[in-house]
Each structure stands twice: as C-alpha cells, then as structure tokens.
Design an enzyme around this catalytic site. Sequence first.
Site, PDB file in Angstrom:
ATOM      1  N   PRO A 158       0.855  -1.193   0.000  1.00 31.78           N
ATOM      2  CA  PRO A 158       0.000   0.000   0.000  1.00 31.78           C
ATOM      3  C   PRO A 158       0.883   1.232   0.000  1.00 31.78           C
ATOM      4  O   PRO A 158       1.836   1.316   0.782  1.00 31.78           O
ATOM      5  CB  PRO A 158      -0.773  -0.122   1.323  1.00 31.78           C
ATOM      6  CG  PRO A 158       0.076  -0.991   2.196  1.00 31.78           C
ATOM      7  CD  PRO A 158       0.838  -1.907   1.280  1.00 31.78           C
ATOM      8  N   MET A 159       0.608   2.181  -0.886  1.00 27.12           N
ATOM      9  CA  MET A 159       1.383   3.429  -0.897  1.00 27.12           C
ATOM     10  C   MET A 159       0.440   4.598  -1.137  1.00 27.12           C
ATOM     11  O   MET A 159      -0.132   4.737  -2.228  1.00 27.12           O
ATOM     12  CB  MET A 159       2.494   3.381  -1.956  1.00 27.12           C
ATOM     13  CG  MET A 159       3.642   2.462  -1.570  1.00 27.12           C
ATOM     14  SD  MET A 159       5.056   2.581  -2.688  1.00 27.12           S
ATOM     15  CE  MET A 159       4.483   1.607  -4.072  1.00 27.12           C
ATOM     16  N   GLU A 160       0.292   5.386  -0.091  1.00 24.50           N
ATOM     17  CA  GLU A 160      -0.562   6.569  -0.125  1.00 24.50           C
ATOM     18  C   GLU A 160      -0.145   7.486  -1.290  1.00 24.50           C
ATOM     19  O   GLU A 160       1.043   7.779  -1.461  1.00 24.50           O
ATOM     20  CB  GLU A 160      -0.399   7.293   1.224  1.00 24.50           C
ATOM     21  CG  GLU A 160      -0.866   8.720   1.289  1.00 24.50           C
ATOM     22  CD  GLU A 160      -2.363   8.847   1.148  1.00 24.50           C
ATOM     23  OE1 GLU A 160      -3.063   7.834   1.255  1.00 24.50           O
ATOM     24  OE2 GLU A 160      -2.814   9.972   0.916  1.00 24.50           O
ATOM     25  N   CYS A 192       2.932   3.171   9.856  1.00 22.75           N
ATOM     26  CA  CYS A 192       3.219   4.397   9.104  1.00 22.75           C
ATOM     27  C   CYS A 192       4.009   5.399   9.955  1.00 22.75           C
ATOM     28  O   CYS A 192       3.620   5.707  11.078  1.00 22.75           O
ATOM     29  CB  CYS A 192       1.902   5.029   8.635  1.00 22.75           C
ATOM     30  SG  CYS A 192       2.172   6.597   7.797  1.00 22.75           S
ATOM     31  N   LYS A 247       0.039  -4.788   9.302  1.00 24.56           N
ATOM     32  CA  LYS A 247       1.326  -4.406   8.698  1.00 24.56           C
ATOM     33  C   LYS A 247       2.023  -3.462   9.672  1.00 24.56           C
ATOM     34  O   LYS A 247       1.428  -2.483  10.124  1.00 24.56           O
ATOM     35  CB  LYS A 247       1.095  -3.718   7.354  1.00 24.56           C
ATOM     36  CG  LYS A 247       2.374  -3.222   6.689  1.00 24.56           C
ATOM     37  CD  LYS A 247       2.072  -2.776   5.255  1.00 24.56           C
ATOM     38  CE  LYS A 247       3.311  -2.289   4.520  1.00 24.56           C
ATOM     39  NZ  LYS A 247       3.700  -0.924   4.890  1.00 24.56           N
ATOM     40  N   ASN A 249       8.811  -7.273   4.065  1.00 23.47           N
ATOM     41  CA  ASN A 249       8.771  -6.044   3.260  1.00 23.47           C
ATOM     42  C   ASN A 249       9.987  -5.167   3.568  1.00 23.47           C
ATOM     43  O   ASN A 249      10.447  -5.103   4.701  1.00 23.47           O
ATOM     44  CB  ASN A 249       7.460  -5.295   3.585  1.00 23.47           C
ATOM     45  CG  ASN A 249       7.407  -3.891   3.019  1.00 23.47           C
ATOM     46  OD1 ASN A 249       7.249  -2.919   3.750  1.00 23.47           O
ATOM     47  ND2 ASN A 249       7.532  -3.764   1.717  1.00 23.47           N
ATOM     48  N   ASP A 265      12.822  -2.891   0.702  1.00 23.84           N
ATOM     49  CA  ASP A 265      13.915  -2.946  -0.284  1.00 23.84           C
ATOM     50  C   ASP A 265      13.856  -4.123  -1.256  1.00 23.84           C
ATOM     51  O   ASP A 265      14.869  -4.417  -1.909  1.00 23.84           O
ATOM     52  CB  ASP A 265      15.294  -2.984   0.414  1.00 23.84           C
ATOM     53  CG  ASP A 265      15.568  -1.739   1.241  1.00 23.84           C
ATOM     54  OD1 ASP A 265      14.867  -0.735   1.044  1.00 23.84           O
ATOM     55  OD2 ASP A 265      16.489  -1.783   2.083  1.00 23.84           O
TER      56      ASP A 265
END
Length: 316
Positions: free
Chosen positions: A15-17, A102, A141, A206, A208
């Site tokens: 997920p990337m805002e 986050c 996550k 998760n 790199d």
Amino acid sequence: MIWNELKKPFLILAPMEGVTDIAFRQVIAHAGRPDLFFTEFTNVSSYASEKGRANALERLKIAPTDAPIIAQVWGKNPEHFAKTCAALQPLGFSGIDLNFGCPDKHVNKAGGGAAMIKTPELAIECYRNAIKSTDLPVSIKTRLGWAQVEEYKEWLSTLLNEHPAALTVHLRTKKEMSKVPAHYELIPEIIKLRNRISLKTKLIINGDIKDYAHAMELYRQYLKIDGFMIGRGVFQNPYCFTNHTPTKEELFELLYLHLKLYPESGSFEPIKHFFKIYINNFPGASAIRAKLMEAHSKEEAYRVLKDIDESKSVVE
Ligand SMILES: Cc1cc2nc3c(=O)[nH]c(=O)nc-3n(C[C@H](O)[C@H](O)[C@H](O)COP(=O)(O)O)c2cc1C
C-alpha cells in the site's frame, strides 16, 4: 479465506498513499499483477464520520482487475475500527489490513500508524474490535519497533499472540524511516517467533525488495516466509511482479493507460509523480519528461506524446 488460497511464496503490491490508487493498480495489473493488491490506507475515523465518509469511500473504490484486494485502514479509535471494518465486506474486499507502521508525523500525532507500537494495549483493542465486526480475515502491517530494532521481539510477539491472518513486517523501525537498509538479518528470528507463537499467521516480509527475482532469491534463503511485499520497486520497474524487462514502447503504453484511467476531475499535478516510472533510462527521456511536466491536463499531455510520435523520435 484469501490468505490460505494464495500459493506460497506470494507477491503483494505494498500500500502506498498517493501512489497505489485505483488507476495505478490497473496499470500494474496490465503490466503484470501481483498475487494480491492492497489499497492505500483509509482513516477509520473519516469513514466513521458523516463528513469524511464520502471521501473514505472514494479511496476504497476498486476495479475488477484489483481482485483479490485487501482494504488497509488506520486510526486509533477502537469504535471507529469496528464501524469501518463492518462496512468493508460488501465493498468487495477479500480482507482488511490494519496499519500499525506508518511513520508520517501527522499520522503518528493522531495516534495512528507506527504510534501504535508505543500503545500496544490500544493496538490490540483496535485489532479485537476489527475482528469482531467482520467475517473478513484481518491482517496487520507494521515495523520492527519505534526507536530500537530490539523492540521487535516484544512488539511482534504481542501481535502474534492475537493470531492475525497475516503479519507484514517492514524490516525497519519507525525512527529509521527508509534511511537504512532493511534488516534482512532478522528474518530467521522473526520466522522463529511466528513459528513458536502463531504458525497459522502468514508471514510477509517487506523492505527494499526490488522485484520477482529478488523475492525468489530471498525465498530460497528463507523458505518459511509466506509472501513478499514490494513497494518502491514498482517505481524502478512497473513489471517488477514478472520476470519481464519492459521495452520503451511497453512503458509508453503504460503511460497512455495511466492517463486514460486518471480522473478527469481534480488536479492534473499528482500524475506527474509517475512520469519518471514510464519515461526513463533512454536517450532523450529527460527532455520528454520536462515537456510533460509542463502539461496542465490530459489533453496537453497527449499532445506532447503525439508530437513525439509524429517526429518518430521515440515511439515507432
Ligand atoms: C509514497 C509512499 C506511500 C506509502 N503509503 C503507505 C500506506 O498507505 N500504508 C502502508 O502500510 N505503508 C505505506 N508505505 C510504506 C510501504 O508500504 C512499504 O512498507 C515501504 O515503502 C517499504 O517497502 P519498499 O522498500 O518495498 O518500498 C508507503 C511508502 C511510500 C514510499
């Protein structure tokens, strides 16, 4: 249950805002889809309020090519977790993921994301409220800890004791942001924790991971990992979930698709962040990008691309 249906080792688009919205997910699906998509995170208190709900629902819109997809949510109010999670099932999601990682300062100031690491009792209350309000599997996550890498032992154990459907570990602390290499050296210890406390929880690594080949290399080293999540790797190669190195023409095709899927309403500026993904690494790329950056609408962007096409300098 989606997490049991995925064949190991599975790959997930992180997920990337501001990145993995409905348009970009369709672009990635066209290039070569991961086994599972996540939405950008949605705030549970926005959904729970009359005022914020329309916006929250907008963020939660999904396309047919998204399935299977997990809705990711964040917040700090246990009641709002319950209310939001109860509403997600009819929207077509295969699961719900809680963001406890986050590092954004606004999110943390509001008590959400990685701030949950500092309030583990509240985190667990939010998790329990989520699972009791839905039949969908609930995953988490998170990061290794807030300030110290060693925090992972207690924090991940606390989470695993709740037996979530899946646990994604971004192998850094909140303090490390993305400034140091991911702590792959901790993978064996994290596997041990998962195996000891909650064998049924799928473990996803998760940080790199560049692409499919890199994920497979890690898998050969650590066979007990269930899945790998790739975030910024898509910026280097939107075909990163396949073994394919795209041609210049294929990348242009993705740009055309992205422009087509990009909403007509609202600002044209955000799509400019994506141009470098599609137009990069060939002679003349930066000049083309510079022209595209001057566009203020889809029409203007199409015109730039048409001019290039007509001059036959880039796309045959
Ligand atoms: C622009 C951007 C936005 C992000 N937004 C989210 C988000 O909404 N939810 C989340 O859990 N993580 C978010 N992340 C973190 C990524 O999911 C991922 O954990 C991180 O980028 C590390 O993975 P990578 O090295 O493969 O990029 C975001 C990262 C970036 C770069």
